[in-house]
Each structure stands twice: as structure tokens, then as C-alpha cells.
Design an enzyme around this catalytic site. Structure first.
Site, PDB file in Angstrom:
ATOM      1  CG  HIS A  18      -8.948  -1.225   4.438  1.00  0.00           C
ATOM      2  ND1 HIS A  18      -9.005  -1.614   3.221  1.00  0.00           N
ATOM      3  CD2 HIS A  18      -8.497  -0.135   5.113  1.00  0.00           C
ATOM      4  CE1 HIS A  18      -8.024  -0.309   3.177  1.00  0.00           C
ATOM      5  NE2 HIS A  18      -8.462   0.474   3.552  1.00  0.00           N
ATOM      6  CG  ASP A  19     -11.556   2.561   4.047  1.00  0.00           C
ATOM      7  OD1 ASP A  19     -10.426   1.742   5.035  1.00  0.00           O
ATOM      8  OD2 ASP A  19     -11.435   2.816   2.945  1.00  0.00           O
TER       9      ASP A  19
ATOM     10  CD  GLU B 111      -8.652   4.720  -1.700  1.00  0.00           C
ATOM     11  OE1 GLU B 111      -9.728   4.501  -0.750  1.00  0.00           O
ATOM     12  OE2 GLU B 111      -7.464   5.040  -1.368  1.00  0.00           O
TER      13      GLU B 111
ATOM     14  CG  ASP C 174      -2.142   0.707   0.859  1.00  0.00           C
ATOM     15  OD1 ASP C 174      -2.164   1.355   0.015  1.00  0.00           O
ATOM     16  OD2 ASP C 174      -3.513  -0.140   1.344  1.00  0.00           O
TER      17      ASP C 174
ATOM     18  CG  ASP D 229      -4.268   5.274   0.792  1.00  0.00           C
ATOM     19  OD1 ASP D 229      -5.501   4.942   0.756  1.00  0.00           O
ATOM     20  OD2 ASP D 229      -3.906   6.656   1.648  1.00  0.00           O
TER      21      ASP D 229
HETATM   22  O1  TEU Z   1      -9.317   5.374   1.540  1.00  0.00           O
HETATM   23  C1  TEU Z   1      -9.785   6.982   1.331  1.00  0.00           C
HETATM   24  C2  TEU Z   1     -10.955   6.857   2.022  1.00  0.00           C
HETATM   25  O2  TEU Z   1     -11.665   8.461   1.285  1.00  0.00           O
HETATM   26  C3  TEU Z   1     -11.688   7.110   3.118  1.00  0.00           C
HETATM   27  O3  TEU Z   1     -11.672   7.234   3.750  1.00  0.00           O
HETATM   28  C4  TEU Z   1     -13.284   6.766   2.944  1.00  0.00           C
HETATM   29  O4  TEU Z   1     -13.975   7.897   2.590  1.00  0.00           O
HETATM   30  C5  TEU Z   1     -14.017   6.003   3.969  1.00  0.00           C
HETATM   31  O5  TEU Z   1     -13.709   4.801   4.523  1.00  0.00           O
HETATM   32  C6  TEU Z   1     -15.660   6.032   3.346  1.00  0.00           C
HETATM   33  O6  TEU Z   1     -16.260   6.367   4.787  1.00  0.00           O
HETATM   34  C7  TEU Z   1      -8.176   5.455   1.938  1.00  0.00           C
HETATM   35  C8  TEU Z   1      -7.913   4.228   3.069  1.00  0.00           C
HETATM   36  O7  TEU Z   1      -8.389   3.204   2.396  1.00  0.00           O
HETATM   37  C9  TEU Z   1      -8.251   4.411   4.286  1.00  0.00           C
HETATM   38  O8  TEU Z   1      -8.450   2.992   5.195  1.00  0.00           O
HETATM   39  C10 TEU Z   1      -7.426   5.847   5.125  1.00  0.00           C
HETATM   40  O9  TEU Z   1      -8.213   5.704   6.050  1.00  0.00           O
HETATM   41  C11 TEU Z   1      -7.485   6.488   4.279  1.00  0.00           C
HETATM   42  O10 TEU Z   1      -7.163   6.786   2.831  1.00  0.00           O
HETATM   43  C12 TEU Z   1      -6.003   7.722   4.519  1.00  0.00           C
HETATM   44  O11 TEU Z   1      -5.145   7.176   3.747  1.00  0.00           O
END
Ligand code: TEU
Length: 555
Positions: free
Chosen positions: A326-327, A252, A108, A210
């Protein structure tokens, strides 16, 4: 080697076209030392499991040194491994053990921001003329002393924090402990590229990037995504790092549209292999409350989104296919029926996704049908986003029960409960106390049990992953949707020369009587099913709850 795709354009064959990626969230995958936190030796110990599943690539969520404000998406040293996850030697061993099993590791790449404990930021905040000042984004307060503008953090509240040392604000589009790097500074870009090459030289197979759509931001104009230099930076990154290497890169990009996806992943663009787009995710969100309040499930809308992306990237660019990460909440809870038709709906979702054109990503535990977690108290959540939202929503007067209902439907911790390996205590994840509770359904939903049952969700995933390797029509076939407006069934075909794949799937918990378009009435070979196989698609079909079937025909 080129392959002729249906409209007679030539598409280069890439190894990642027929690959399946498996995402590991290291903290929650497998704990080898009993401290309650998953680690790299734990991942290595499960490589045989992943090899049996048939995956080609593991995407590791961040393993770098970090104060873990956002579970590693806040990095304080890009060239060190977090001690709770292990050592660099453990990482090198994971890479070589994975390679011995034909599996590549992708890392990542979190370079929109660092941790506030990164030495660059510690320097940057010291004085306004520090050599590292311009590594981050500093602005003077507005006339009233408040933040320079209205940019908001994804985790709630202003994206600016005042730093008392110099009396200026710094930008953080996530938590205040995740200051945004200043990509307009060529020194920042050079540091990032050097770091990427350092990992590439260790033998990794690529990067998941990311929030990469943020790096071209222009804060004074309040432009965050798709900034004017975004694609220049990606081309520069490509040329300075992985351009000459045959690796997998996936960005992403929550902001991606079919148009911008072609810029990121077009074959002559020299940027990325593919991007994650999230339209099928956000399509199910409430217009006002976003993910914290979902709309009634809308299959026609979902099909429209998938169809649009399949067609837009049919001849150039490439789709990344996923239901979860994971989000996001667990796929079977979000799009299927985790209680009434757990196994059937999980298999149906896998079938529909894996037979589309693109590279499928499986999120850990999805292959055994792990479900959302029934948290009952705010003390059980660990995620910074959920905890911040809780504070803000309590201030706004939401009841605790309502908050928990929303968080249990959509919160990120649903995906972060420990991997359920067996019916042993804590699901066999750890001999200690896990950092976040295990879902109580581990007694029945676990890998050990799934692997011994021919009809399990796990074996269904294994078949789908193998089918992609066996049938070029799954990889390169032309996509065509059918019955677009039908509220309960998802029907599509794929065609490569004389071979046709017909996919019929029901999203309904009841039986569905379906009149099949005459063009699809056919005999062939059933390659995947979740009730009984049938070598025919008949003019009148009765689909069982969440039934999915795919038939291969040769004209
Ligand atoms: O996620 C990007 C992001 O925008 C997320 O925060 C998303 O909007 C949210 O989970 C949905 O509600 C990436 C990573 O995947 C995430 O785990 C990180 O927290 C974020 O970036 C910051 O690095």
C-alpha cells in the site's frame, strides 16, 4: 517434520513456508454499505474470491479506531474497530468465516507510534509529571528554542513538534499526529504485549509489524533503526505474546540488511518469522531524490539484490517476497509494461517472484494487473505523504506538472485506488462515491472479467499459488543465479535433491535472442508459461516480449 535442504542442514518445515499471503487495504477493498469507504463486511463478502485464488493468509492493513490522518496507521484505540470499517462483531465474523475457508487473518501491529488522539497521548501532553508523560518522547527545546535535534519526519519536515501546554517538543517520525511511543518505558511494552494477547485470543493468525526496526531508537544519539535494544525488545515481545503459538509474524524493516534479517528471523533467535526488506525497491530509486525520481530500470542491479537475499537466507532465516504494497506504486507499472504488454509483463513478474525461496505476498489488485493511476490534479490525491511533499516541493519551486509526474510514478495513492471488481460503476467497489477515484481502466481490468478468462493474470496467480503447494522444490530448493549481468533476462534455478526448476524470464519489450548456458539445456515438464509452453530449454532461445517460462526436470 524436518526436511533436508541441499547443503545437508536440516530446516524445520513451517506451514508459512508454503503459504501465500494476500494484503487487503480495507479502505479500498470492498464497500458493503455505500458510504464510499471499504469495510470489514465487504472483505467477508469477498472471501470466496480469495479462497478461489488459493491464498492462505490475509494481512489486513489497520482496522482500528483512528482519526485516519494516515489511513489508520495512527491508532487512537487498539482494542476497537474504526466505525467506518465496522464493529468487533464484524471482525470476529471475518475471522471465523475466513477460518472456515482455511484462511487466517493477520493484523497490522502499529506500535512505533499512536495517534495524537490516543488517551495515552492526551494524558501525556497535559503536564510534565503526568503518569503517562514517559509513554512518549519529550525533550526541552534547543538553546535557540528550536527542535532538540535534526531528526526528520518520513513525511517531510522536522520530527519534533512543540506542544504549547508544557513548552516541550515531542517526537514523531511520521506526521505530527503520530507521536512516537517510548519503548524504553517498560509500561509501554507491557501495554503493547497485553493488547497483542487480546487480539491473539480472538483467533488471529499473526501480525505484520509496522516500522518495527524503529522501536529500539535512541533519539539523543539520532539513532532510529537498529537501536541497541531492538532485538531485546523483540525477544521480550515474542516471549510475552506469540512465542508459544504457531503464528506468522513479519516485520516491516526498510533498514534490513542480510545480516540484520538473520537476527530478526534466524531459527534460534525467538524473534520473527521473516521481515520485509526493501533493497529491491530502493535499488531503483535516485540517489538524491529518492523515490520521487526513478532511475532507468536496471535489471542487473535488481537481480543482484534478489540473489544476495536468496543466498544470505538460504539456510537460516526466511525471505518475504513482494513487488508491491500500500506504500508502493503498482508492480506492473513499475517493473513491467502496463500499456504495451500488460498481461504478459504482469504474469512474468509474478512468475519470477513466486518461484523464489520465501513467502510471497500479493497486494490487492496485483492479481488482476491493476496499474498506477493517471491523476491529473493535486485535488485527486488523498495520501498525507503525497500532500505534504506537494506543499514542500511547491515551496521549493517545483512545477505542479513535474510534481504530478513524480507522484504518478511513485506516490502511495497508486496502490490505494479502489479494487476493481467488475465493469459496473466505480468498478463495483461501492454503490456510493468512493473516497478516492477508481482507475478508469476498471472497464477492462477487473476481477469479474479476469476470472472468466483461462489466460488471465488472475489465473496465472492462481496457478503459481497452487504450484508452491505441489512442488517442494519451490519452497525449499537451493537458489542459483545464471547470466547475472545480462541486461534483459532473469535466469535462475532451484534444486532440491534430484529435482531442478529452471526459470527463464525476459524483462524486455522486444524479442531477446539468448544463448543458454549448457548446464541449463534440458528437457522436462513446463509448469508455468505466459506464451506457449515448451518442455525444452534449448541452447538458443528466442524469448518473446516479457516471456517467462519454468521447467521442472528430474536428474
Ligand atoms: O511505512 C513505513 C515507511 O517508512 C513509509 O512511510 C515509507 O517510507 C514510505 O511510504 C515510502 O515513501 C509504514 C506503513 O506501511 C505506512 O503506510 C505508514 O504511513 C507508516 O509506516 C507510518 O505508520
Amino acid at each position: 517434520m524436518p526436511v533436508v535442504v541441499p547443503d545437508n542442514t536440516v530446516q524445520d518445515i513451517k506451514w508459512w513456508h508454503s503459504a501465500t499471503v494476500y494484503q487487503v487495504y480495507p479502505r479500498s477493498f470492498c464497500d458493503s454499505d455505500g458510504d464510499g469507504i471499504g469495510d470489514i463486511p465487504g472483505i467477508t463478502s469477498r472471501l470466496d474470491y480469495l479462497q478461489q485464488l488459493g491464498i492462505d493468509i490475509i494481512w489486513l492493513s489497520p482496522i482500528y479506531q483512528s482519526p485516519m490522518d494516515d489511513n489508520g496507521y495512527d491508532i487512537s484505540d487498539y482494542r476497537a474497530v474504526a466505525p467506518e470499517f465496522g464493529t468487533l462483531e464484524d471482525f470476529d465474523r471475518l475471522v471465523s468465516e475466513a477460518r472456515a475457508r482455511g484462511i487466517g487473518i493477520i493484523l497490522d501491529l502499529v506500535v512505533n507510534h499512536t495517534s495524537d488522539e490516543h488517551p495515552w497521548f492526551l494524558q501525556s501532553r497535559q503536564t510534565a509529571d503526568n503518569p503517562f508523560r514517559d509513554f512518549y518522547i519529550w525533550r526541552k527545546p534547543a538553546d535557540d528554542g528550536g527542535p532538540p535535534n535534526d531528526l526528520q519526519s518520513s513525511f517531510g519536515g522536522p520530527a519534533w513538534s512543540l506542544d504549547p501546554t508544557t513548552g516541550e517538543y515531542y517526537l514523531h517520525l511520521f506526521s505530527r499526529r503520530q507521536p512516537d511511543l517510548n519503548w524504553e518505558n517498560p509500561k509501554v511494552r507491557a501495554e503493547v504485549y497485553a493488547m497483542m494477547n487480546w487480539w491473539l485470543d480472538r483467533g488471529i493468525a499473526g501480525f505484520r509489524m509496522d516500522v518495527i526496526d524503529y522501536i529500539g531508537k535512541q533519539v539523543d544519539r539520532q539513532v532510529v533503526t537498529d537501536g541497541p535494544h531492538l532485538h531485546d525488545y523483540l525477544q521480550e515481545m515474542n516471549a510475552s505474546t506469540f512465542g508459544g503459538r504457531d503464528i506468522l509474524t513479519v516485520g516491516e524493516t526498510w533498514s534490513a540488511t542480510p545480516g540484520s534479517a538473520l537476527l530478526y528471523s534466524g531459527r534460534d533467535r525467538k524473534e520473527l518469522c521473516m521481515v520485509f526488506q526493501f533493497e529491491h525497491v530502493t535499488q531503483q530509486w535516485d540517489a538524491v531524490h529518492g523515490k520521487w525520481r526513478s532511475k532507468p530500470f536496471d535489471l542487473a542491479g535488481l537481480k543482484t539484490v534478489f540473489g544476495k537475499w536468496q543466498l544470505a537466507l538460504a539456510n537460516d532465516g526466511w525471505n518475504a517476497l513482494f513487488w508491491g504494497n500500500h506504500d508502493l506504486p503498482r508492480a506492473v507499472s513499475r517493473y513491467g509494461d502496463a500499456t504495451g504488454y500488460h498481461s504478459q509483463s504482469a504474469k512474468m513478474l509474478a512468475t519470477v517472484l513466486h518461484l523464489l525461496k520465501g513467502t510471497p505476498f500479493v497486494y490487492q489488485g496485483e492479481e488482476i494487473g491493476m496499474t498506477n493511476m493517471p491523476f491529473t490534479s493535486i485535488d485527486q490525491y488523498r495520501d498525507i505523504e503525497t500532500l505534504n511533499m506537494h506543499r514542500l516541493q511547491m515551496e521549493a519551486g517545483l512545477s505542479p506538472e513535474e510534481f504530478i509526474r513524480g507522484a504518478n510514478e511513485s506516490g502511495r495513492d497508486n496502490a490505494r485506488t479502489p479494487m476493481q471488481w467488475s465493469a459496473a460503476p466505480h468498478g463495483g467497489f461501492s454503490s456510493g462515491t468512493p473516497w478516492i477515484e477508481v482507475n478508469p481502466n476498471y472497464v477492462t481490468v477487473n476481477a469479474e472479467r479476469a476470472m472468466t478468462n483461462d489466460a488471465s493474470i488472475w489465473n496465472h496467480y492462481r496457478k503459481l499459488i497452487a504450484l508452491r503447494k505441489a512442488h517442494p522444490v519451490i519452497v525449499y530448493g537451493d537458489y542459483q543465479p545464471w547470466l547475472d549481468q545480462h541486461p534483459d533476462v532473469f535466469v535462475y534455478t532451484r534444486r532440491l535433491e534430484e529435482v531442478r526448476l529452471i526459470v527463464v524470464a525476459s524483462f524486455s519489450p522486444g524479442q531477446v535472442r539468448l544463448t543458454v548456458p549448457t548446464e541449463l539445456v534440458a528437457e522436462g515438464k513446463c509448469i508455468i508459461w505466459n506464451y506457449d509452453p515448451s518442455d525444452k530449454i534449448e541452447a538458443e532461445m528466442v524469448l518473446e516480449p516479457y516471456e517467462a517460462i519454468a521447467l521442472l526436470t528430474v536428474a
